[in-house]
Design a protein around this motif. Sequence first.
Motif, PDB file in Angstrom:
ATOM      1  N   GLY A  11       0.826  -1.207   0.000  1.00  9.89           N
ATOM      2  CA  GLY A  11       0.000   0.000   0.000  1.00  9.89           C
ATOM      3  C   GLY A  11       0.856   1.251   0.000  1.00  9.89           C
ATOM      4  N   ILE A  14      -1.120   6.730   2.230  1.00 12.57           N
ATOM      5  CA  ILE A  14      -0.579   7.724   3.167  1.00 12.57           C
ATOM      6  C   ILE A  14       0.378   7.035   4.148  1.00 12.57           C
ATOM      7  CG2 ILE A  14      -1.183   9.433   4.930  1.00 12.57           C
ATOM      8  CD1 ILE A  14      -2.216  10.092   2.039  1.00 12.57           C
ATOM      9  N   ALA A  15      -0.083   5.981   4.828  1.00 13.59           N
ATOM     10  CA  ALA A  15       0.761   5.311   5.820  1.00 13.59           C
ATOM     11  C   ALA A  15       1.971   4.644   5.148  1.00 13.59           C
ATOM     12  CB  ALA A  15      -0.055   4.273   6.586  1.00 13.59           C
ATOM     13  N   GLU A  34       2.176  -1.241  -4.551  1.00 15.02           N
ATOM     14  CA  GLU A  34       0.867  -0.591  -4.614  1.00 15.02           C
ATOM     15  C   GLU A  34       0.042  -1.197  -5.752  1.00 15.02           C
ATOM     16  OE1 GLU A  34      -1.104   1.841  -3.064  1.00 15.02           O
ATOM     17  OE2 GLU A  34      -2.425   1.391  -4.747  1.00 15.02           O
ATOM     18  N   ALA A  35      -1.262  -1.421  -5.462  1.00 14.53           N
ATOM     19  CA  ALA A  35      -2.144  -2.022  -6.468  1.00 14.53           C
ATOM     20  C   ALA A  35      -2.438  -1.071  -7.633  1.00 14.53           C
ATOM     21  CB  ALA A  35      -3.450  -2.439  -5.806  1.00 14.53           C
ATOM     22  N   TYR A  36      -2.520   0.239  -7.348  1.00 16.21           N
ATOM     23  CA  TYR A  36      -2.791   1.202  -8.432  1.00 16.21           C
ATOM     24  C   TYR A  36      -1.654   1.193  -9.456  1.00 16.21           C
ATOM     25  CZ  TYR A  36      -6.805   3.720  -6.407  1.00 16.21           C
ATOM     26  OH  TYR A  36      -8.037   4.079  -5.943  1.00 16.21           O
ATOM     27  N   SER A  45     -10.597  13.999  -2.048  1.00 12.87           N
ATOM     28  CA  SER A  45     -10.890  15.408  -1.784  1.00 12.87           C
ATOM     29  C   SER A  45     -10.232  15.820  -0.471  1.00 12.87           C
ATOM     30  CB  SER A  45     -12.400  15.607  -1.760  1.00 12.87           C
ATOM     31  OG  SER A  45     -12.967  14.764  -0.783  1.00 12.87           O
ATOM     32  N   ARG A 101      -6.368  15.179  -0.314  1.00 15.72           N
ATOM     33  CA  ARG A 101      -5.730  13.871  -0.117  1.00 15.72           C
ATOM     34  C   ARG A 101      -4.667  13.640  -1.188  1.00 15.72           C
ATOM     35  NH1 ARG A 101      -4.566   8.571  -2.101  1.00 15.72           N
ATOM     36  NH2 ARG A 101      -4.600   7.153  -0.350  1.00 15.72           N
ATOM     37  N   LYS A 123       0.932  -3.762  -8.468  1.00 16.23           N
ATOM     38  CA  LYS A 123       1.322  -4.938  -7.671  1.00 16.23           C
ATOM     39  C   LYS A 123       0.278  -5.131  -6.586  1.00 16.23           C
ATOM     40  CE  LYS A 123       5.412  -5.707  -9.541  1.00 16.23           C
ATOM     41  NZ  LYS A 123       5.661  -6.903 -10.323  1.00 16.23           N
ATOM     42  N   LEU A 125      -1.250  -7.304  -3.838  1.00 18.59           N
ATOM     43  CA  LEU A 125      -0.942  -8.484  -3.017  1.00 18.59           C
ATOM     44  C   LEU A 125      -2.121  -9.454  -3.072  1.00 18.59           C
ATOM     45  CD1 LEU A 125       1.081  -9.608  -0.737  1.00 18.59           C
ATOM     46  CD2 LEU A 125      -0.723  -8.873   0.832  1.00 18.59           C
ATOM     47  N   ASP A 154      -2.493  -1.295   3.711  1.00 14.71           N
ATOM     48  CA  ASP A 154      -3.361  -1.468   2.540  1.00 14.71           C
ATOM     49  C   ASP A 154      -4.803  -1.023   2.788  1.00 14.71           C
ATOM     50  OD1 ASP A 154      -3.455  -3.639   4.281  1.00 14.71           O
ATOM     51  OD2 ASP A 154      -3.766  -5.138   2.727  1.00 14.71           O
ATOM     52  N   ASP A 290      -5.177   2.885   8.206  1.00 20.44           N
ATOM     53  CA  ASP A 290      -6.594   2.525   8.135  1.00 20.44           C
ATOM     54  C   ASP A 290      -6.804   1.008   8.181  1.00 20.44           C
ATOM     55  OD1 ASP A 290      -7.386   5.119   7.938  1.00 20.44           O
ATOM     56  OD2 ASP A 290      -8.388   4.928   6.005  1.00 20.44           O
TER      57      ASP A 290
HETATM   58  C1  LIG Z   1      -7.776   6.770  -3.706  1.00 23.51           C
HETATM   59  C2  LIG Z   1      -8.113   7.194  -2.297  1.00 23.51           C
HETATM   60  C3  LIG Z   1      -8.779   8.403  -2.089  1.00 23.51           C
HETATM   61  C4  LIG Z   1      -9.104   8.817  -0.786  1.00 23.51           C
HETATM   62  N1  LIG Z   1      -9.757   9.997  -0.619  1.00 23.51           N
HETATM   63  C5  LIG Z   1     -10.044  10.441   0.635  1.00 23.51           C
HETATM   64  C6  LIG Z   1     -10.709  11.696   0.822  1.00 23.51           C
HETATM   65  O1  LIG Z   1     -11.074  12.382  -0.112  1.00 23.51           O
HETATM   66  N2  LIG Z   1     -10.965  12.101   2.104  1.00 23.51           N
HETATM   67  C7  LIG Z   1     -10.578  11.346   3.195  1.00 23.51           C
HETATM   68  O2  LIG Z   1     -10.789  11.752   4.346  1.00 23.51           O
HETATM   69  N3  LIG Z   1      -9.931  10.162   3.044  1.00 23.51           N
HETATM   70  C8  LIG Z   1      -9.672   9.689   1.792  1.00 23.51           C
HETATM   71  N4  LIG Z   1      -9.038   8.475   1.628  1.00 23.51           N
HETATM   72  C9  LIG Z   1      -8.642   7.724   2.836  1.00 23.51           C
HETATM   73  C10 LIG Z   1      -7.388   8.288   3.497  1.00 23.51           C
HETATM   74  O3  LIG Z   1      -6.316   8.360   2.615  1.00 23.51           O
HETATM   75  C11 LIG Z   1      -7.051   7.387   4.653  1.00 23.51           C
HETATM   76  O4  LIG Z   1      -8.155   7.394   5.545  1.00 23.51           O
HETATM   77  C12 LIG Z   1      -5.900   7.794   5.561  1.00 23.51           C
HETATM   78  O5  LIG Z   1      -5.143   8.774   5.044  1.00 23.51           O
HETATM   79  C13 LIG Z   1      -5.056   6.573   5.992  1.00 23.51           C
HETATM   80  O6  LIG Z   1      -4.198   6.168   4.947  1.00 23.51           O
HETATM   81  P1  LIG Z   1      -3.731   4.669   4.678  1.00 23.51           P
HETATM   82  O7  LIG Z   1      -2.441   4.769   3.969  1.00 23.51           O
HETATM   83  O8  LIG Z   1      -3.820   3.843   5.901  1.00 23.51           O
HETATM   84  O9  LIG Z   1      -4.851   4.102   3.700  1.00 23.51           O
HETATM   85  P2  LIG Z   1      -5.161   4.525   2.184  1.00 23.51           P
HETATM   86  O10 LIG Z   1      -4.885   5.950   1.964  1.00 23.51           O
HETATM   87  O11 LIG Z   1      -6.517   4.004   1.900  1.00 23.51           O
HETATM   88  O12 LIG Z   1      -4.079   3.702   1.315  1.00 23.51           O
HETATM   89  C14 LIG Z   1      -4.111   2.286   1.155  1.00 23.51           C
HETATM   90  C15 LIG Z   1      -3.385   1.936  -0.133  1.00 23.51           C
HETATM   91  O13 LIG Z   1      -3.251   0.519  -0.220  1.00 23.51           O
HETATM   92  C16 LIG Z   1      -3.497   0.115  -1.551  1.00 23.51           C
HETATM   93  N5  LIG Z   1      -3.899  -1.293  -1.530  1.00 23.51           N
HETATM   94  C17 LIG Z   1      -5.052  -1.818  -1.030  1.00 23.51           C
HETATM   95  N6  LIG Z   1      -5.068  -3.166  -1.161  1.00 23.51           N
HETATM   96  C18 LIG Z   1      -3.880  -3.498  -1.743  1.00 23.51           C
HETATM   97  C19 LIG Z   1      -3.301  -4.747  -2.128  1.00 23.51           C
HETATM   98  N7  LIG Z   1      -3.926  -5.935  -1.947  1.00 23.51           N
HETATM   99  N8  LIG Z   1      -2.069  -4.734  -2.721  1.00 23.51           N
HETATM  100  C20 LIG Z   1      -1.413  -3.555  -2.921  1.00 23.51           C
HETATM  101  N9  LIG Z   1      -1.919  -2.346  -2.570  1.00 23.51           N
HETATM  102  C21 LIG Z   1      -3.137  -2.324  -1.989  1.00 23.51           C
HETATM  103  C22 LIG Z   1      -4.589   1.071  -2.016  1.00 23.51           C
HETATM  104  O14 LIG Z   1      -4.673   1.131  -3.425  1.00 23.51           O
HETATM  105  C23 LIG Z   1      -4.151   2.386  -1.375  1.00 23.51           C
HETATM  106  O15 LIG Z   1      -3.298   3.133  -2.204  1.00 23.51           O
HETATM  107  C24 LIG Z   1      -8.748   7.999   0.337  1.00 23.51           C
HETATM  108  C25 LIG Z   1      -8.069   6.782   0.130  1.00 23.51           C
HETATM  109  C26 LIG Z   1      -7.754   6.371  -1.175  1.00 23.51           C
HETATM  110  C27 LIG Z   1      -7.038   5.047  -1.397  1.00 23.51           C
END
Ligand SMILES: Cc1cc2nc3c(=O)[nH]c(=O)nc-3n(C[C@H](O)[C@H](O)[C@H](O)COP(=O)(O)OP(=O)(O)OC[C@H]3O[C@@H](n4cnc5c(N)ncnc54)[C@H](O)[C@@H]3O)c2cc1C
Length: 413
Positions: A11, A14-15, A34-36, A45, A101, A123, A125, A154, A290
């Motif tokens: 993933g 952000i984290a 990252e899957a994207y 937003s 974001r 990629k 997982l 993720d 998350d």
């Molecule tokens: C595209 C997107 C847009 C968002 N927009 C907003 C918003 O507008 N407002 C808001 O408050 N929060 C939004 N969020 C959520 C916010 O980013 C998170 O709540 C917070 O920042 C915690 O981040 P995180 O890295 O834990 O999770 P996320 O930001 O959700 O990142 C998780 C990443 O893991 C990747 N991933 C998931 N499964 C797999 C897998 N099997 N293999 C490889 N990669 C994988 C995802 O594609 C993603 O890029 C959004 C999240 C995403 C993914």
Amino acid sequence: MSAISSAIIIGGGIAGPVVATALRQANITSDVYEAYPGPAYTIGSGLGFATNGLAALDIIDVGDAVRDVALDLPTSQMAIGTKVVTLPALPSMEPLRIIDRSDLHRVLHDHAHSRGVEFHYSKRLVAVEESPSSVTAIFDDGSRATADILIGADGVKSLVRKLIDPAAPDATFTGLLGFGGYARVSTPVAPDTMTFAFGRNAYYLHWPLPDGRVAWGANLPSETYLTLTEARARGNDEWLSILRDVYADDEPGGELIANTAPEDFEVVGGLHIMPPVPHWSRGRLVLVGDAVHAPSNSTGQGASLAIESAIELARCLRDFDDAPAAFAAYERTRRPRVEEIAARGAKINSAKTLGPIMRRLMPLFMPIVFGTKKVQARLAEEQDYRIEWNTNAATGTTESAPVRTPRRRDSGR
Ligand SMILES: Cc1cc2nc3c(=O)[nH]c(=O)nc-3n(C[C@H](O)[C@H](O)[C@H](O)COP(=O)(O)OP(=O)(O)OC[C@H]3O[C@@H](n4cnc5c(N)ncnc54)[C@H](O)[C@@H]3O)c2cc1C
């Protein structure tokens, strides 16, 4: 000295980039998968960003870059119908910040990249193989990667969570669908102010932008859960028409939505909250962000908590001799904090779906609730939180480190 020298991070949201950068600082190498197909520079937003999240980013020297792309809102107020209550400012606190974001993601990604972190796209997982001395990630294109540990960053629908514990809970639907937009309106809104508004039928929030437009977000109560894809499939015109009806009698809600063009409108979809996750780690696998503690958008702490946990995890991996000890210390430090904030978010979500009688009573209760010393102390505690990066997580000894003063804009608080 850690026995862990390499990590796979699943993933790159952000984290992911934050834990990768912090691990580099702890002399642990890691690659992000990252899957994207590429960095998500244009998706998402505005999200709220708190002082504690910025302080955590200062540890990896990217706090000021985030401050540069964020919008400062020194004043917050709550509007219930025509009654407006200014929320007490917490002393010595940086202002509330709103950041797109996509901007946050770009800054964190670019910073990680500049520190030597490699990102691998497309990629997804699909499985892991574990051995006594390593873990191998298997991706949907058949490729593999092996390291000492695997970190699941993720997101809310985490696969790593299920690989750790197939019985792990899923994120639950808050009963609210999220939307956002930018409007050009003739009636001015309060300058430099975030307004949390309880409208006649639903909750919304709005804030002025430097270019004269007004940004807004709406939380629409819904019995049906819709994924982002399902919600987007209904089209911007249809959603705008629904929202125009819902907020028609609200000032300025009705005007904001009536003056939002479909191309300035964003569907966020069903909003989630993560119930407590029984197992944060197993063997060589661990969760961050998350994937393990999405506290609902109502707290304004989702991104900030994800960042804090990413840095705390890197600190524990730096200071403990083995993964199980590091993971246990990480969970011990983080679990009470994130679960308390999630509980606060759940209470706010209930207020957003209030019936008409409670809605009428809110103007009486809100000033009392927000004015109490207890509530203010709790909010201050949330935002005063600092990760003790220079203190060894295993021994408690503090190493002298240059005292870093983050650049601050005049917050007016
Ligand atoms: C595209 C997107 C847009 C968002 N927009 C907003 C918003 O507008 N407002 C808001 O408050 N929060 C939004 N969020 C959520 C916010 O980013 C998170 O709540 C917070 O920042 C915690 O981040 P995180 O890295 O834990 O999770 P996320 O930001 O959700 O990142 C998780 C990443 O893991 C990747 N991933 C998931 N499964 C797999 C897998 N099997 N293999 C490889 N990669 C994988 C995802 O594609 C993603 O890029 C959004 C999240 C995403 C993914």
